[in-house]
Design a protein around this motif. Structure first.
Motif, PDB file in Angstrom:
ATOM      1  N   LYS A   3       0.789  -1.119  -0.052  1.00 14.56           N
ATOM      2  CA  LYS A   3       0.093   0.113   0.068  1.00 14.56           C
ATOM      3  C   LYS A   3       0.711   1.161  -0.250  1.00 14.56           C
ATOM      4  O   LYS A   3       1.984   1.390   0.574  1.00 14.56           O
ATOM      5  N   SER A   5       2.140   4.655   1.450  1.00 19.66           N
ATOM      6  CA  SER A   5       1.883   5.187   2.602  1.00 19.66           C
ATOM      7  C   SER A   5       1.638   6.666   2.571  1.00 19.66           C
ATOM      8  O   SER A   5       2.135   7.310   1.644  1.00 19.66           O
ATOM      9  N   GLU A 122       4.589   3.005  11.244  1.00 23.44           N
ATOM     10  CA  GLU A 122       3.127   2.959  10.198  1.00 23.44           C
ATOM     11  C   GLU A 122       3.251   2.355   8.804  1.00 23.44           C
ATOM     12  O   GLU A 122       2.347   1.685   8.407  1.00 23.44           O
ATOM     13  N   PHE A 123       4.323   2.484   8.378  1.00 24.40           N
ATOM     14  CA  PHE A 123       4.650   1.970   6.804  1.00 24.40           C
ATOM     15  C   PHE A 123       4.519   0.193   7.261  1.00 24.40           C
ATOM     16  O   PHE A 123       4.005  -0.453   6.117  1.00 24.40           O
ATOM     17  N   GLU A 125       3.103  -1.254   9.306  1.00 26.20           N
ATOM     18  CA  GLU A 125       1.720  -1.737   9.900  1.00 26.20           C
ATOM     19  C   GLU A 125       0.785  -1.771   8.764  1.00 26.20           C
ATOM     20  O   GLU A 125       0.198  -2.739   8.363  1.00 26.20           O
ATOM     21  N   GLU A 126       1.009  -0.772   7.863  1.00 32.63           N
ATOM     22  CA  GLU A 126       0.011  -0.683   6.612  1.00 32.63           C
ATOM     23  C   GLU A 126       0.386  -1.696   5.509  1.00 32.63           C
ATOM     24  O   GLU A 126      -0.450  -2.146   4.951  1.00 32.63           O
ATOM     25  N   ASN A 127       1.591  -1.969   5.520  1.00 30.83           N
ATOM     26  CA  ASN A 127       2.077  -3.172   4.386  1.00 30.83           C
ATOM     27  C   ASN A 127       2.316  -4.377   5.059  1.00 30.83           C
ATOM     28  O   ASN A 127       2.972  -5.331   4.409  1.00 30.83           O
ATOM     29  N   GLU A 128       1.661  -4.628   6.191  1.00 34.47           N
ATOM     30  CA  GLU A 128       1.736  -6.181   6.779  1.00 34.47           C
ATOM     31  C   GLU A 128       3.084  -6.681   6.974  1.00 34.47           C
ATOM     32  O   GLU A 128       3.621  -7.734   6.178  1.00 34.47           O
ATOM     33  N   ASN A 133       7.599  -4.161  12.013  1.00 31.67           N
ATOM     34  CA  ASN A 133       6.912  -3.746  12.873  1.00 31.67           C
ATOM     35  C   ASN A 133       7.076  -3.866  14.302  1.00 31.67           C
ATOM     36  O   ASN A 133       7.326  -2.999  15.244  1.00 31.67           O
TER      37      ASN A 133
END
Length: 540
Positions: A3, A5, A122-123, A125-128, A133
């Motif tokens: 995704k 960021s 955050e990156f 987390e967003e991109n699994e 993380n």
């Protein structure tokens, strides 16, 4: 698909930019917010992570020491009484919070470290990327507890909100959330034993999930002990949780940031400026104990090397007046840092010692304190105390032989008086009468003093942590300063905290003014250097 960021890299202080993110670690000059789906390279994310590691510890790009000097050398190192200043224009040793310095320390963290930490968190987390993380979450805990230990209430949960006002959290809120963040990270690390992430970029553990898990648990133990006097139940539960999950047991577990010629230990540079020397407290403790680490931590004085007269290791009283500092000869008469901290031209290495983050020796002393409370630490206070000494003295920088270590552990030596032939009115008796050998028949408070004193010696020169623990425990028993120019902090007291910085009143006034009214400050004296932090609650 990764995704894109959309993290807002907004800062709490106007006019600051992130700048180059990785030149301190021999990496490409890439800004973290350039890492998006269209050009994703996990190596770029790794570079951002490496950058976050360095900047959170005030290790600046290109070997600059501006952040470190204003954040640690001019405050914590002096307030922990590792060193005393010899520079006439440095007033912080007399309990003065020089606004430009503290403003610089705050700006450096929130302008350089916090944005990169937030981006990576955050990156990932967003991109699994769960393991990555978890790593940055643990590092976030390390970074923010240090900042809170300076100021108390800080910008934390609202950082990067993109608003013109960025609220503060109380220190209690920060600490309680840090335990929750560790819970989240540890759960992931447990699920990924044997795994790795950020390999080639992780400057501490080379990407090992197992090492990060041990570090996370050890960091939890540090924070658990920090809150012992304000919330004993929380302290006990978090300490026992840390031990159950596994903490550092050997020097191979210790957390250090690697140093290179591109990212040198800051002392490698600032020791050449001749602005501080060994403190009188260090002399009393280490010379009195006949500690084998003395000659590693400190150099023989120039006067002793030149004439052979007097004592080889001499400490200086903290808090000299400007008039006294204006006299000459302080540097030659008192001990500089040891050769391992000096530059090549003075006998040191090309990059200096690895940068201490958290050592196995420190962990053993934390365990000893927990055991002293009767908590489930897995051993006795004496066992952990003696192992802490053993691990400290067997670190690569010391390398003491087993026989010398055991002789020290069994020693009945006690701290010594400190004398100043040219200024006998400055003379002081020993800071304490506790020996090295564990006082099996001593009081609980005597044993705590032994544990905390040896921890103070072992974690040198981590003044940041040493100042926090000196405030929390009052050990080692500090010497009074010769002078205090701060009416809120007498010369015979330890500096409790830094007040909020002027830049926040200029750029974030509504929030910092609200922070002044937080109960944990107003109930103890307000936004003053003399106000104790939330966790600083040891009964008198």
């Amino acid at each position: 698909m990764m995704k894109i960021s959309k993290i807002a890299m907004g800062l709490s202080l106007a006019g600051l930019s992130l700048g180059a993110c990785t030149e301190n670690f021999e990496e490409l000059n890439t800004q973290p917010n350039a890492i998006v789906a269209s050009n994703l390279d996990i190596g770029l994310l790794g570079q951002a992570f490496a950058n976050a590691q360095g900047r959170a510890m005030y290790l600046a790009p290109g070997g600059s020491t501006a952040g470190f000097q204003t954040a640690q050398s001019l405050f914590a190192d002096l307030y922990a009484q590792y060193f005393a200043t010899t520079q006439v224009n440095f007033d912080s040793d007399r309990h003065i919070q020089v606004g430009g310095w503290s403003n610089g320390a705050w700006n450096y963290f929130y302008g350089q470290a916090a944005p990169v930490i937030q981006f990576v968190e955050e990156f990932t987390e967003e991109n699994e990327l769960p393991l990555e993380n978890a790593f940055i979450k643990v590092w976030k805990v390390n970074a923010y507890h240090r900042i809170s230990d300076y100021w108390g209430p800080i910008i934390y949960s609202s950082f990067g909100n993109g608003e013109t006002t960025v609220p503060y959290d109380s220190q209690e809120e920060v600490y309680r959330d840090l335990f929750t963040v560790l819970d989240e990270a540890v759960a992931v690390l447990k699920q990924n034993t044997g795994g790795s992430a950020f390999v080639g970029h992780d400057q501490i553990f080379g990407g090992s999930a197992d090492k990060w898990l041990t570090y996370a648990n050890s960091l939890r133990l540090r924070l658990a002990m920090r809150v012992k006097y304000i919330d004993p139940a929380l302290s006990k539960s978090e300490a026992e949780k840390a031990v159950a999950d596994g903490v550092m047991e050997s020097n191979d577990d210790s957390a250090f940031i690697n140093t290179t010629v591109q990212s040198r230990n800051p002392y490698w540079i600032i020791t050449n400026w001749g602005e501080f020397r060994m403190s009188a407290l260090m002399e009393s403790v280490m010379v009195g104990y006949d500690d084998p680490r003395t000659g590693v931590y400190f150099s023989e004085t120039v006067n002793y090397q030149t004439t052979g007269e007097g004592e080889p290791y001499q400490g200086l009283r903290n808090g000299l007046s400007r008039e006294d500092l204006g006299q000459t000869g302080w540097n030659d008469a008192h001990s500089d840092m040891g050769v391992i901290f000096l530059n090549e031209g003075r006998g040191g290495s090309a990059s200096g010692e690895p940068w201490r983050v958290l050592s196995a020796a420190e962990v053993q002393f934390l365990l000893a304190e927990g055991a002293l409370e009767g908590w489930a630490m897995g051993g006795t206070a004496q066992e952990f105390y003696e192992k802490g000494i053993e691990l400290s003295m067997s670190e690569p920088r010391i390398g003491a032989e087993p026989a010398a270590i055991q002789a020290y552990i069994n020693s009945d030596n006690t701290p010594k008086p400190v004398t100043f032939p040219g200024n006998p009115e400055w003379n002081l008796g020993p800071n304490s009468n506790v020996p090295v050998a564990f006082l099996t028949g001593g009081t609980k408070e005597q044993q705590l003093e032994q544990i905390c004193t040896q921890k103070w010696v072992a974690i040198y020169p981590d003044g940041w942590e040493a100042w926090a623990e000196l405030r929390r425990t009052n050990y080692p028993t500090p010497y009074p300063r010769l002078n205090s120019d701060n009416e809120d902090v007498p010369a015979d007291e330890v500096m409790p905290r830094l007040i909020f910085v002027q830049g926040e009143y200029d750029n974030n006034n509504e929030a910092v003014t609200a922070a002044e009214q937080l109960p944990e400050l107003t109930s103890r004296g307000g936004n003053s250097n003399g106000t104790k932090l939330w966790w600083d609650a040891k009964p008198e």
